[in-house]
Design an enzyme around this catalytic site. Structure first.
Site, mmCIF file in Angstrom:
data_model
loop_
_atom_site.group_PDB
_atom_site.id
_atom_site.type_symbol
_atom_site.label_atom_id
_atom_site.label_comp_id
_atom_site.label_asym_id
_atom_site.label_seq_id
_atom_site.Cartn_x
_atom_site.Cartn_y
_atom_site.Cartn_z
ATOM 1 N N GLU A 131 0.878 -1.166 0.000
ATOM 2 C CA GLU A 131 0.000 0.000 0.000
ATOM 3 C C GLU A 131 0.913 1.213 0.000
ATOM 4 O OE1 GLU A 131 -1.240 3.189 1.981
ATOM 5 O OE2 GLU A 131 -1.899 1.751 3.495
ATOM 6 N N CYS A 165 -2.087 7.938 4.919
ATOM 7 C CA CYS A 165 -2.133 7.537 3.518
ATOM 8 C C CYS A 165 -3.447 7.950 2.862
ATOM 9 C CB CYS A 165 -1.921 6.035 3.392
ATOM 10 S SG CYS A 165 -2.938 5.057 4.507
#
Length: 486
Positions: free
Chosen positions: A250, A287
């Site tokens: 990720e 994120c």
């Protein structure tokens, strides 16, 4: 182990604290991977209840660490105590959630197609299928979540739930917290009677330790949360092995927020206040931080921009996770501030906000690069067609957010096919920061948000990254796995 001084760093002062910590090298990597391989067959065949109790035991051991874990993580990360306490709760909750997943047995995806000996023109043999664990998994701790995406985070919890031994490469920004959690997991391994190599923790600075871990032929998959450069480097190593393995990384996302016309006209200042709160939460070190705002130009967008700028000016400076992350943030902000196609709206202690038009954004792809921290760029579009074209040109994202009223639904409907191609999670009238740990959650998305858009690193579906299907054809009943026996 390498003899260098490796200690925790106080995020606020930049000073080391605590005792020197272990620094592992190639010998320790090989030993951990060998132990994981030796433990695999025994661990993967543990009963569902036995494995679920093990995950519950890890949660209890982490909880029992008490204030020492909170204090260490706060000092290493610079994050507020309430945030770290909440993150510990999330870490414990993830483990218990996956304990429930294991108990249900549904993750095995059992399917049985009975034999049809009389079928013409050819009979069908008995076919039975289940999912099995892939093997030892390498997990990399993340800088911005020292507990929930780290040593005992979602990657570790889902891999252990799948029946895979785990070797964690602890993040060097929070080695003290990682060491404490690793000891808690090892206690749970012992108390639960799991094989010794079920869990290992590697500690040290630099990138070579992680590279050696991914290169080890006994590692079968990788879970990573971090930068695009880091994730792609590990992915290249994994692909270049004699036996390539999947890397579930990720990585990079700017998480566009779409302000549709009716909502923007109705409540520009309200949306601006919530936007700044999301942008600056945790110094913007998420994120899922809203790094891009896209809307149609006009008085309503001007009102939003003024309100957001004023709110941002009221936000005080926050400690960032590491000096390196602070330097990268300042560099990214400076590039935006100096760009000919960009106007600076705010550039202060609390964060930065910039404005460009759709033509400038389209002409300069670097404007769409992630700036990790409290920085966001507003893209003003001339009309609906330009807004749609701006979205279509974006890279893959973890999230896309829509702010809309009932009058915006028709436009939102026309945009939905594009949004589904671009993101793993689509939100309405909310903010992307804050990822619920639940069965329906998807924390993933098309490249470069992740290296594999079919997966998620949060939620119960995360277990599927570390499983593969096996079909058993016409096997005698006593040779079948218990879940498949008639």
């Amino acid at each position: 182990m390498t003899a260098i001084d490796f200690r925790s760093i106080d995020a606020a002062s930049g000073e080391p604290f605590g005792d020197p910590l272990r620094v592992d090298g190639p010998v320790e990597v090989a030993a951990a991977c060998a132990a994981a391989e030796a433990a695999f067959d025994a661990y993967r065949e543990t009963g569902l209840e036995e494995r679920a109790r093990f995950l519950d035991a890890i949660a209890a051991e982490i909880e029992a660490l008490g204030d020492v874990l909170i204090d260490t993580a706060v000092r290493e990360s610079g994050l507020p105590r309430a945030r770290i306490a909440g993150e510990r709760g999330r870490t414990i909750g993830q483990l218990r959630l996956f304990a429930g997943v294991v108990r249900s047995g549904e993750w095995q995806r059992v399917a049985v197609d009975p034999a049809l000996p009389e079928r013409q023109p050819l009979p069908r043999p008995d076919l039975r299928r289940r999912m099995v664990p892939v093997g030892p998994v390498a997990v990399f701790g993340a800088s911005n979540f020292p507990l929930a995406f780290s040593t005992a985070g979602g990657d570790t919890a889902s891999a252990l739930a799948a029946g895979c031994p785990v070797v964690v490469k602890g993040h060097p920004a929070h080695p003290g917290a990682g060491t404490l959690v690793a000891a808690a997991i090892r206690n749970a391994v012992t108390q639960s009677g799991m094989p010794d190599g079920t869990f290992s923790h590697l500690s040290g600075p630099g990138t070579e330790l992680g590279a050696a871990l991914v290169r080890d032929p006994r590692i079968a998959a990788v879970g990573f949360t971090g930068s695009r450069a880091g994730g792609l480097a590990l992915d290249r190593i994994a692909r270049d092995r004699d036996v390539p393995i999947p890397v579930f990384a990720e990585m990079s996302s700017i998480n566009p927020v779409l302000l549709l016309p009716a909502a923007l006209a109705d409540r520009p200042e309200e949306i601006a206040a919530a936007f700044v709160a999301s942008l600056t939460q945790g110094a913007g070190q998420f994120c899922t931080n809203p790094g891009l705002v896209v809307a149609i130009a006009g008085d309503d967008l001007d009102t939003f921009a003024r309100a957001a700028t004023a709110r941002l000016a009221e936000t005080g400076e926050q400690t960032m996770l590491t000096s390196g992350i602070r330097a990268a943030f300042e560099s990214g902000v400076a590039l935006l501030a100096g760009h000919a196609s960009v106007r600076t709206l705010a550039h202060g202690a609390g964060g930065a906000l910039f404005l460009t038009d759709a033509a400038g954004f389209a002409a300069h792809p670097a404007l769409a690069h992630e700036v990790f921290g409290a920085s966001s760029l507003i893209v003003a579009c001339s009309d609906e067609a330009e807004l749609a074209a701006t979205l279509a040109a974006l890279e893959g994202q973890l999230t896309v957010t829509l702010h809309l009223d009932a009058a915006d639904h028709a436009l939102a409907g026309r945009l939905m096919p594009v949004l589904e191609r671009k993101a793993g999670r689509i939100l309405a009238n909310g903010w992307p920061t804050g990822v619920e740990v639940a069965s329906a959650m998807v924390h993933g998305g098309p490249f470069p948000a992740t290296t594999d858009s079919r997966s998620t690193s949060v939620g119960t579906l995360a277990i599927e990254r570390f499983l593969r299907p096996v079909c058993y054809q016409a096997l005698p009943n006593d040779l079948l796995p218990p879940a498949l026996r008639g």
